[in-house]
Design an enzyme around this catalytic site. Structure first.
Site, short mmCIF file in Angstrom:
data_model
loop_
_atom_site.label_atom_id
_atom_site.label_comp_id
_atom_site.label_asym_id
_atom_site.label_seq_id
_atom_site.Cartn_x
_atom_site.Cartn_y
_atom_site.Cartn_z
N ARG A 167 43.75 45.28 34.93
CA ARG A 167 43.39 43.95 35.16
C ARG A 167 41.97 43.71 35.29
NH1 ARG A 167 47.83 40.74 37.01
NH2 ARG A 167 46.36 39.28 37.90
N LYS A 202 42.86 44.26 17.00
CA LYS A 202 43.00 45.46 17.37
C LYS A 202 41.85 46.37 17.30
CE LYS A 202 45.64 44.63 19.33
NZ LYS A 202 46.52 43.92 20.01
N HIS A 220 35.50 31.91 -0.34
CA HIS A 220 34.70 30.80 0.13
C HIS A 220 33.52 31.43 1.27
CE1 HIS A 220 37.24 28.02 -1.77
NE2 HIS A 220 38.09 28.60 -1.26
N TRP A 251 37.18 42.57 37.72
CA TRP A 251 36.70 42.14 36.44
C TRP A 251 35.71 41.19 36.53
CZ3 TRP A 251 36.24 37.75 33.31
CH2 TRP A 251 35.66 38.13 31.64
N GLU A 274 45.59 39.81 13.48
CA GLU A 274 45.75 40.96 14.61
C GLU A 274 45.53 42.41 14.20
OE1 GLU A 274 47.06 40.67 17.54
OE2 GLU A 274 47.81 42.48 17.98
N ASN A 317 40.78 37.35 43.57
CA ASN A 317 40.84 37.18 42.23
C ASN A 317 40.89 35.67 41.45
OD1 ASN A 317 41.97 37.37 39.41
ND2 ASN A 317 44.23 37.52 40.21
N GLY A 318 39.93 35.50 40.74
CA GLY A 318 39.83 34.04 40.29
C GLY A 318 38.35 33.65 40.20
N CYS A 350 40.98 41.02 37.66
CA CYS A 350 40.88 41.47 38.98
C CYS A 350 42.12 41.75 39.48
CB CYS A 350 40.22 40.57 39.85
SG CYS A 350 38.46 40.22 39.58
N GLU A 404 38.83 45.19 19.42
CA GLU A 404 38.84 45.53 20.98
C GLU A 404 38.54 46.81 21.17
OE1 GLU A 404 42.37 43.08 22.98
OE2 GLU A 404 43.09 44.11 21.08
N LYS A 407 43.74 42.80 30.92
CA LYS A 407 44.77 42.60 30.34
C LYS A 407 45.35 41.34 30.65
CE LYS A 407 49.14 44.56 28.85
NZ LYS A 407 48.70 44.64 27.45
#
Ligand code: G6P
Length: 611
Positions: A27, A488, A507, A75, A484, A101-102, A2, A491, A606
């Site tokens: 955000r 990527k 395994h 968000w 990573e 925001n929160g 947000c 995402e 982000k």
């Protein structure tokens, strides 16, 4: 997570607020809304989806005249991303507008208490704030702030406006960031520097617990006890070009291509190739690293956790110190053994990640020393840590972290080198050799870009073959590289991807291998585990998979059908920097071929300021 914005001044507020939202859209982008004060009432415009949808709905700013207002990009946490749940929220009278925001953890109790006398229109936790202020916003603004502070539990950056008081915008911070930009006869307010700096370099950052208000001529602040406080006005330089795409179709591509420069910036004046010594000029860092340390605990989330995992290998190798890399969301609720001789390294691009901050507070309560590795100067983490190492990556806008990953690796590599030299566990000759390699990384990363046409072909092949599942494997320092690479890909392409230690395949994950699985392996010659990894790859091939291999070995024993992505890297310790780049490009090119929204992947944001 947000973005909030506010403006009071002499100019039309609506276009300025929409522009602020656009600059903070990373955000969150589930909905957007603006409330501008117009002759004693609000012009309220909201729309689900992107800021662009809001702009389209409003057209050329029709009926939005007014020189004070607030705006929000969301968000979603409580309530679906609908127009009704979009901020700003109004009280029953329509005179108080609130953005937040929160998370308000006790909103259900507050709502129950208020529901008898107030009409709620949304499912959000945030709307309770508007109704609380309806009862409280009188002449005494300090009393209104105090009542919010005593009633609300959770994390919040709240901004509120009153339609009959166009000269004041109220704000309060407990957790997520709030910044004020001081202009000439106008004042701005936002969650992020990116929204303020195009208008003014003069910035005031609210400390946690601060509240107050802005007017055309500045801001007035009180601390968490209600005592008036002055916070320093910082002057911050704005690199306008960093906020533009610079001719690239996406910020992510631009940021990937900036990485050679990012590495140069990270190493400049911190690393001597002649002596192999690393040093930091940020206040307090050298003292922390030279202090009595028995153990290093790295705490981070997402991509920053992957960088921490690599750093764990470096710290143990160079400094012979026990090190672990912990997921901040887990560590904060564990009962970790931390004491004065533990160095906690909190790694965060934004410096605002709620879980990482919670670890820092836990570590502090246990007496540990805290070093931040952070990109955003002035962020909460940088101010709460004992000292901060800057990542020097500049503004990163793509939601998927790329250049900040390499910048985190660089800062952590230097830190490990420094610890190794200070503790005399890293011999000078090896330190010099590592420093030489580090100084070659920028060029090696730039060379990896030449793989792009090949990676584009590969991405088109994956699309043609409808490849929906991917497995990334690596070992040692390149096990985190595999994690990573998988992160990527998932995402930004929404394809299922997992990262695994190549030695772990037998395994469980080998059961997934068939000709339809995309397997991407990082296999660097020079690593102790090179031959072992080759055997692991053979086991995967035997089960019918065709491999994509990132390797520095000119004699890599490729099988028919393998795609080999050759990179230059002479040194196993620094190979994660280079090996990561083809994986970033693969995620990017596949997302481009699939026409995904690369810079703003669905459901993500982000800066994650809530748990
Ligand atoms: C979010 C971002 C990731 C980032 C993570 C940690 O999930 O989308 O790119 O790695 O948060 O963020 P931080 O700012 O603490 O590095």
């Amino acid at each position: 997570m947000c973005g909030v914005a506010g403006y009071i001044g002499g100019r039309a507020a609506y276009p300025l607020l929409v522009e602020a939202l656009q600059r903070m859209e990373y955000r969150g982008y589930d909905s957007a809304g603006v409330a501008v004060i117009q002759k004693g009432r609000f012009a309220l415009r909201k729309a689900p989806g992107r800021v662009e949808a809001l702009s389209r709905a409003v057209g050329a700013g029709r009926d939005t005249a007014g020189t004070a207002g607030i705006a929000h990009t969301r968000w979603a946490t409580h309530g679906a991303p609908t127009e009704a749940n979009a901020h700003p929220h109004l009280d029953c009278s329509g005179r108080v507008a609130v953005i937040h925001n929160g998370i308000i953890e006790n909103f259900a109790q507050i709502k129950k208490r208020l529901a008898k006398r107030h009409r709620f229109r949304s499912e959000t936790d945030s709307e309770v704030i508007a109704h609380l202020l309806e009862d409280r916003w009188g002449d005494d603004l300090l009393a209104a702030l105090a009542s919010l502070r005593s009633t609300l539990k959770g994390q919040y950056a709240v901004v509120a406006a009153h339609a009959e008081r166009p000269d004041t915008i109220l704000m309060i911070r407990s957790g997520p960031p709030l910044l004020v930009g001081l202009g000439d006869g106008e004042t701005f307010l936002a969650s992020d520097l990116a929204a303020l700096l195009p208008h003014t370099p003069r910035i005031v950052t609210l400390e946690d617990g601060d509240g107050g208000w802005i007017t055309r001529t500045g801001c007035a602040l009180v601390d968490r006890t209600g005592r008036p406080v002055r916070r320093a006005v910082q002057t911050i330089r704005w690199e306008a070009e960093k906020a533009e795409k610079g001719g690239h179709p996406h910020y992510m591509l631009k940021e990937i291509l900036e990485q050679p420069e990012t590495l140069l910036a990270a190493f400049t004046d911190r690393l001597s190739v002649q002596t192999g010594e690393a040093s930091f000029s940020e206040p307090g860092v050298e003292q922390l690293l030279a202090g009595p340390i028995d153990r290093v605990v790295l705490a981070a989330c997402g991509t920053a956790w992957h960088a921490s995992l690599v750093a764990r290998y470096w710290i143990e190798d160079f400094a012979r110190l026990a090190a672990s890399a912990e997921l901040a969301s887990e560590l904060r609720y564990a009962r970790p053994v931390l004491d004065r001789r533990t160095l906690v390294v909190a790694v965060s691009q934004s410096g605002e990640t709620a879980d990482t901050l919670a670890c820092v507070r836990l570590a502090r309560a246990k007496g540990a020393r805290i070093l931040a590795v952070v990109n955003v100067q002035g962020s909460t983490l940088s101010r709460e840590a004992d000292a901060a190492v800057w990542m020097r990556a500049g503004l990163e806008i793509g939601v998927a972290a790329t250049k900040t990953y390499l910048a985190q690796l660089a800062a952590l590599f230097l830190m490990a080198l420094r610890l190794g030299r200070a503790r005399r566990t890293l011999p000078p000759a090896r330190a010099r050799q590592l420093a030489r390699e580090a100084s070659a990384l920028s060029g090696q990363v730039a060379e990896a870009f030449t793989l792009r046409p090949e990676i584009q072909r590969l991405a088109r092949r994956f699309v043609r073959e409808r490849c929906a599942n991917f497995m990334f494997v690596g070992r040692g320092v390149n096990f985190p590289t595999a994690l990573e690479g998988a992160l990527k890909l998932k995402e930004i392409t929404y394809r299922h991807a997992e990262g695994y230690g190549a030695g772990e395949m037998k395994h469980g994950p080998l059961a997934l291998v068939d000709p339809h699985l995309g397997v991407i392996a990082v296999c660097m010659k020079g690593e102790d585990l090179y031959d072992k990894t080759l055997s692991n790859l053979e086991e995967i091939r035997t089960r019918g998979a065709r491999l994509v291999v990132v390797t520095n070995a000119s004699d890599f024993p490729a099988a028919p059908g393998d795609v080999v992505l050759g990179v230059k890297s002479r040194n196993p310790e620094t190979s994660p920097f280079v090996a990561t780049v083809p994986l970033q490009l693969l995620a990017y090119e596949l997302a481009a071929a699939l026409r995904c929204d690369i810079d703003k992947p669905r459901n993500l944001a982000k800066s994650v300021t809530v748990e």
